[in-house]
Design an enzyme around this catalytic site. Structure first.
Site, mmCIF file in Angstrom:
data_model
loop_
_atom_site.group_PDB
_atom_site.id
_atom_site.type_symbol
_atom_site.label_atom_id
_atom_site.label_comp_id
_atom_site.label_asym_id
_atom_site.label_seq_id
_atom_site.Cartn_x
_atom_site.Cartn_y
_atom_site.Cartn_z
ATOM 1 C CG ASP A 36 -2.164 0.849 1.030
ATOM 2 O OD1 ASP A 36 -2.035 2.042 0.708
ATOM 3 O OD2 ASP A 36 -3.278 0.318 1.188
ATOM 4 C CG ASP A 60 3.645 4.955 -7.175
ATOM 5 O OD1 ASP A 60 2.570 4.528 -7.654
ATOM 6 O OD2 ASP A 60 4.216 5.981 -7.599
ATOM 7 C CG ASN A 87 -8.235 -4.126 -3.377
ATOM 8 O OD1 ASN A 87 -9.423 -4.232 -3.700
ATOM 9 N ND2 ASN A 87 -7.830 -3.276 -2.436
ATOM 10 C CE1 TYR A 151 -12.993 3.155 -10.054
ATOM 11 C CE2 TYR A 151 -15.224 2.648 -10.775
ATOM 12 C CZ TYR A 151 -14.136 2.397 -9.962
ATOM 13 O OH TYR A 151 -14.198 1.361 -9.060
ATOM 14 C CE LYS A 155 -11.565 -0.239 -10.645
ATOM 15 N NZ LYS A 155 -10.564 -1.082 -9.922
ATOM 16 C CB THR A 186 -14.906 1.466 1.360
ATOM 17 O OG1 THR A 186 -15.350 2.315 0.283
ATOM 18 C CG2 THR A 186 -14.951 0.008 0.897
#
Length: 251
Positions: A36, A60, A87, A151, A155, A186
């Site tokens: 992360d 990164d 993810n 976005y 995806k 989230t």
């Protein structure tokens, strides 16, 4: 304990679905690498898991050299990589005339480039272990959304990358699948106004926004031997949202 002593690399492992995935895989015996950019978040998650069975790693994913080094470091430390959960991702809303070129470079560098780099540099180790990849795509990669052109494009790329990579990797015994969630509970979803969340719920047959743990359970299924003859699949985990033909839900 489907993942006893398996090495599971989870990008974006410090928050949201990545955190839930780390907890799920760990609960089934895995050693997890929490990759992360927000290293403090990854360290907090690692501290909550069994001692010496979680490794927070600052990365990164848009930097190919850093990703290669990470995969080599993990293999050097543990001797193998069994599962990659791709993810890490970001969301930048906007229409094509409003969103900037810099917005596109930023979101594509993480959501597309990062997924490709991680898969590329993990693949030699996954071939050795006959491992697998689980990508986090989205229902936004299966269809379009208003005001989310960048976005949805990223995806959609993950969706077709999953298919193409699965075709190439099967001969080596490596499976590649993705989960395609709708809006998930989230930190990001918590910032949406209640009125907007209500509209999302109205599009979901089950009438609610899923918990991150419900997505993580599907990630674990796809990575497990229970799914050993499943590859190239982009699995909607959306409570029935994509079962609709798009006409309004009038109640």
């Amino acid at each position: 304990m489907r993942f006893q002593d398996k090495i599971v690399v989870i990008t974006g492992g410090g928050n949201g679905m990545g955190k839930a995935a780390a907890e799920r895989f760990s609960s089934e015996g895995a050693i997890v690498v929490l990759a992360d950019w927000q290293i403090k978040d990854a360290e907090e998650v690692a501290a909550s898991l069994p001692k010496d069975r979680a490794w927070p790693y600052k990365i990164d994913v848009s930097d190919p050299d850093a990703v290669k080094k990470m995969m080599d470091d993990i293999a050097a430390k543990y001797g193998k990589i069994d599962v990659l959960v791709n993810n890490a991702g970001i969301l930048i809303p906007g229409k094509i005339m409003d969103a900037s070129i810099e917005d596109w470079k930023k979101i594509s560098s993480v959501n597309i480039d990062g997924v490709i780099y991680c898969a590329k540099f993990a693949m030699p180790y996954l071939v050795k272990s006959k491992g697998c990849i689980v990508n986090t795509a989205s229902v936004s990669g299966l269809g379009g959304d208003w005001g989310m052109v960048y976005y949805c494009t990223t995806k959609g790329a993950v969706v077709n990358f999953t298919r193409a990579l699965a075709l190439d990797s099967g001969v080596n015994g490596v499976r590649v699948n993705s989960v395609c969630p709708c809006l998930v509970k989230t930190k990001m979803a918590a910032n949406w106004p209640e009125s907007a969340q209500a509209q999302f719920k109205n599009r979901v047959s089950l009438g609610r926004i899923p918990e991150a743990e419900e997505i993580a359970s599907v990630m674990a299924f796809l990575a497990s031997d229970d799914a050993r003859f499943i590859t190239g699949v982009n699995l909607p985990v959306d409570g029935g949202a994509t079962a609709s033909d798009g006409q309004p839900h009038l109640g």
